[in-house]
Design an enzyme around this catalytic site. Structure first.
Site, PDB file in Angstrom:
ATOM      1  CG  ASP A 165      -7.245  33.407 -15.173  1.00 57.85           C
ATOM      2  OD1 ASP A 165      -6.675  32.334 -14.931  1.00 57.85           O
ATOM      3  OD2 ASP A 165      -7.080  34.048 -16.229  1.00 57.85           O
ATOM      4  N   GLY A 204     -13.304  40.437 -22.753  1.00 53.14           N
ATOM      5  CA  GLY A 204     -11.997  40.744 -22.187  1.00 53.14           C
ATOM      6  C   GLY A 204     -11.623  39.820 -21.046  1.00 53.14           C
TER       7      GLY A 204
HETATM    8  O1  RIB Z   1      -6.701  32.862 -18.694  1.00 53.33           O
HETATM    9  C1  RIB Z   1      -6.787  33.883 -19.651  1.00 53.33           C
HETATM   10  C2  RIB Z   1      -5.425  34.456 -19.934  1.00 53.33           C
HETATM   11  O2  RIB Z   1      -4.622  33.479 -20.552  1.00 53.33           O
HETATM   12  C3  RIB Z   1      -5.422  35.623 -20.897  1.00 53.33           C
HETATM   13  O3  RIB Z   1      -5.605  36.852 -20.242  1.00 53.33           O
HETATM   14  C4  RIB Z   1      -4.093  35.485 -21.627  1.00 53.33           C
HETATM   15  O4  RIB Z   1      -3.197  36.509 -21.366  1.00 53.33           O
HETATM   16  C5  RIB Z   1      -3.538  34.129 -21.190  1.00 53.33           C
HETATM   17  O5  RIB Z   1      -2.551  34.249 -20.244  1.00 53.33           O
END
Ligand code: RIB
Length: 298
Positions: free
Chosen positions: A246, A281
């Site tokens: 992400d 986290g």
């Molecule tokens: O990419 C990581 C995310 O994948 C986590 O934060 C979890 O919630 C899942 O959606």
């Protein structure tokens, strides 16, 4: 130009374990932490930290979502298009091992409760040239993609996690496809260990889409028409890989939209992801633009 991340918000229950729990095993975890996550929320925060004006749309539970909304607001993300629904928000049960590996069990909750009228009401605030960012953790994706295309938004698709819903997505309508080798294997039908085959097949099947294939510690590769760029992974002391992808997506696109070259954007994304994996986290591990700029590997 505005960035709209239409995606999931999850409460991440992160259990530290020696090893992933096995079938039939009952195991005591070493620690439990609650973090804000969801691929959508993480990417919104990464876009905002990379300096983009970012709006988050999606759905949360009315009763249990204050933490999620606050985390977005604190990072400077606009939250007015998030719907509050009856029932619980999405959540994730995440196991992390000492070498930083994770496995994730998702409960969709409100993320799966979007209606077509929710989509219409959100998209009515955006126009041609705005950027739409999607992952694969909410419902209504085909509808969102079709309507955003009709508006003329630039579409970034991170088809994660890879599941049976991917076959229903009009992937070729995405302007950018940012994915890892597992997702690439599902979409290209090449073997997951054949990274070159995955990349070649994606380039062939989606000739009008810019492809960014991330390969973990092997780095990443970008391809569009005749241009191919490779970026080795930046060195990292891995403690938790959650949200690395992400972070990469947010900083790659954020950097490009700020005017960087593809090569610079790949480096920035790779440095940002390497900082993220050195912290615990999901959204809490995402660095600021200044931290990425000052990353020692530049
Ligand atoms: O990419 C990581 C995310 O994948 C986590 O934060 C979890 O919630 C899942 O959606």
């Amino acid at each position: 130009m505005k960035v709209l991340v239409f995606g999931s918000l999850n409460l991440d229950h992160v259990y530290q374990v020696d090893h992933f729990v096995q079938p039939g095993e009952t195991m005591t975890s070493l620690a439990l932490n609650l973090f804000c996550g969801g691929k959508g929320l993480n990417q919104s925060i990464a876009f905002a930290k990379s300096g983009m004006e970012t709006y988050h749309a999606g759905a949360v539970g009315r009763e249990d979502s204050d933490l999620l909304i606050e985390a977005l607001k604190e990072a400077g993300v606009h939250t007015e298009w998030i719907q509050k629904k009856a029932g619980p928000s999405g959540h994730a049960i995440i196991q992390t091992t000492p070498d930083g590996e994770n496995c994730i069990l998702l409960y969709g909750g409100a993320n799966q409760s979007l209606m077509e009228e929710d989509v219409d009401s959100v998209l009515s605030h955006f126009s041609e040239g705005d950027v739409l960012v999607l992952q694969n953790e909410i419902n209504q994706l085909p509808c969102i993609m079709e309507k955003a295309k009709a508006i003329g938004m630039t579409m970034v698709l991170n088809p994660s996690p890879a599941d049976e819903n991917l076959s229903r997505l009009p992937v070729s309508s995405a302007d950018y496809l940012i994915l890892n080798e597992v997702e690439g294997a599902v979409i290209s039908k090449a073997s997951v260990s054949d990274e070159d085959g995955i990349f070649r097949e994606l380039m062939k099947r989606f000739p009008d889409t810019r492809i960014v294939l991330t390969l973990g510690e092997k780095g990443s590769v970008y391809g569009y028409k005749d241009k191919i760029c490779r970026q080795p992974a930046c060195p990292a002391k891995v403690v938790d890989t959650t949200a690395a992808g992400d972070t990469f997506t947010g900083f790659f696109m954020g950097s490009l939209l700020r005017g960087s070259s593809v090569e610079e954007a790949l480096w920035t994304a790779s440095a940002a992801a390497s900082i993220a994996v050195s912290r615990h986290g999901a959204s809490s591990s995402i660095p600021t633009w200044d931290e990425v700029e000052n990353f020692a590997g530049k």
